[in-house]
Design a protein around this motif. Sequence first.
Motif, short mmCIF file in Angstrom:
data_model
loop_
_atom_site.label_atom_id
_atom_site.label_comp_id
_atom_site.label_asym_id
_atom_site.label_seq_id
_atom_site.Cartn_x
_atom_site.Cartn_y
_atom_site.Cartn_z
N LEU A 1 3.51 5.14 -7.18
CA LEU A 1 3.72 4.44 -8.45
C LEU A 1 2.76 4.94 -9.52
O LEU A 1 3.14 5.19 -10.66
CB LEU A 1 3.55 2.93 -8.24
N ILE A 2 1.50 5.12 -9.13
CA ILE A 2 0.48 5.57 -10.08
C ILE A 2 0.69 7.03 -10.46
O ILE A 2 0.51 7.43 -11.61
CB ILE A 2 -0.93 5.36 -9.49
N LEU A 3 1.11 7.86 -9.48
CA LEU A 3 1.18 9.31 -9.71
C LEU A 3 2.53 9.81 -10.22
O LEU A 3 2.65 10.98 -10.57
CB LEU A 3 0.84 10.04 -8.40
N GLN A 4 3.52 8.95 -10.30
CA GLN A 4 4.87 9.42 -10.65
C GLN A 4 4.97 10.06 -12.03
O GLN A 4 5.86 10.88 -12.27
CB GLN A 4 5.88 8.26 -10.55
N ASN A 5 4.06 9.72 -12.93
CA ASN A 5 4.09 10.30 -14.28
C ASN A 5 3.11 11.47 -14.44
O ASN A 5 2.95 12.00 -15.53
CB ASN A 5 3.81 9.22 -15.33
N THR A 6 2.46 11.84 -13.34
CA THR A 6 1.58 13.01 -13.34
C THR A 6 2.44 14.23 -13.02
O THR A 6 3.18 14.24 -12.03
CB THR A 6 0.47 12.85 -12.28
N LYS A 7 2.36 15.24 -13.85
CA LYS A 7 3.30 16.36 -13.80
C LYS A 7 3.47 16.96 -12.41
O LYS A 7 4.58 17.18 -11.93
CB LYS A 7 2.88 17.43 -14.80
N ASN B 1 0.82 -1.22 0.00
CA ASN B 1 0.00 0.00 0.00
C ASN B 1 0.85 1.27 0.00
O ASN B 1 0.43 2.30 -0.52
CB ASN B 1 -0.94 0.01 1.22
N LYS B 2 2.06 1.21 0.57
CA LYS B 2 2.94 2.38 0.59
C LYS B 2 3.58 2.66 -0.77
O LYS B 2 4.17 3.72 -0.97
CB LYS B 2 4.04 2.18 1.64
N ILE B 3 3.44 1.72 -1.68
CA ILE B 3 3.99 1.87 -3.03
C ILE B 3 2.94 2.39 -4.01
O ILE B 3 3.26 3.13 -4.94
CB ILE B 3 4.54 0.51 -3.53
N TYR B 4 1.70 2.03 -3.80
CA TYR B 4 0.66 2.18 -4.83
C TYR B 4 0.51 3.61 -5.36
O TYR B 4 0.67 3.87 -6.55
CB TYR B 4 -0.67 1.65 -4.33
N GLU B 5 0.15 4.56 -4.50
CA GLU B 5 -0.11 5.92 -4.98
C GLU B 5 1.10 6.57 -5.65
O GLU B 5 0.98 7.14 -6.74
CB GLU B 5 -0.65 6.82 -3.86
N PHE C 1 3.11 15.65 -9.60
CA PHE C 1 3.61 14.70 -8.60
C PHE C 1 4.87 13.99 -9.08
O PHE C 1 5.20 12.90 -8.62
CB PHE C 1 2.54 13.65 -8.27
N LYS C 2 5.59 14.59 -10.00
CA LYS C 2 6.73 13.91 -10.63
C LYS C 2 7.82 13.54 -9.63
O LYS C 2 8.62 12.64 -9.88
CB LYS C 2 7.31 14.77 -11.75
N GLU C 3 7.85 14.21 -8.46
CA GLU C 3 8.83 13.86 -7.44
C GLU C 3 8.65 12.43 -6.93
O GLU C 3 9.55 11.84 -6.35
CB GLU C 3 8.76 14.83 -6.25
N ALA C 4 7.45 11.90 -7.13
CA ALA C 4 7.18 10.54 -6.68
C ALA C 4 8.05 9.51 -7.38
O ALA C 4 8.28 8.42 -6.85
CB ALA C 4 5.70 10.21 -6.89
#
Length: 200
Positions: free
Chosen positions: A114-120, A108-112, A122-125
Motif C-alpha cells: 500500500l505504501i510503495l504502490q506509488n513509488t515508481k 501486515n500483508k497489506i502495509y508495504e 514498485f508500481k506493480e504493487a
Amino acid sequence: MQGDLMLFSDYKDTGFLYHIAPITDLEKILENGIKYDDKESYANKYIQLHTFIDNERPKHIPNWVIRKRAIFASLNYRDNTRFHSHTVVLAVKVQPEKCWIANENLANKIYEPLILQNTKCFKEAKKYIDTKGRALAEEYWNTSLSFLENLHKRYDAIYGYDAEALIQHTITPNNIKPLLIVTDHRVYSIEQWRKCFCIF
C-alpha cells in the motif's frame, strides 16, 4: 498462540492488555493517557493503512468499530518476542465492550504494498492492492469479532491469528502501568531498570 510459552498471564487472570510506545512518549502518556491520534506515527505512518482497511469494512461490522480511531494493543506476547528498541511496554485496562479483535497478520500483508504502490520502481504493487489487498482487508474484517466474544471463542489462541485489540476509547492515566523498558540490548522490568540506571 496455543501451546506457546507466553510472556504474561492470560487476560482472564490479569485484566490487562499491552500497548507499546516510544519511551519519548512515556511522560506524556503517564500525565495525559493515550488517545488514538496523539502520536506522530498516526498521521505520518499508519493513517493510509487504517483508511484502506476501514473502506473495506463490511456492513455487519458495528459502526463504532473504526480502525483509524483505534488504539492498538496485544492480548499477550510470546516469551521470545523481540520488541523494538527504545520502547516501553505498558499494561492497560480497557472497557471490554468498546474493544474489537482482528488478525494483525492480515493487515501486515497489506502495509508495504500500500505504501510503495506509488513509488515508481514498485508500481506493480498497485495491482496487488487492488486485488489481493482488498481480499485481505475483507478477510481481516470477516475473521474479526468483539472482544467479549473472543473471550469465549479465543481466536487469539489459533495458530497464525495474531490478535490485535482495537480499543475504541481513550485510556486514562490511572489505567496505565509501565511494565518493561526495551533498550538496544535487553528488556528490563521497571525494577531492573531502576537498579541498573537509578544510581544515588
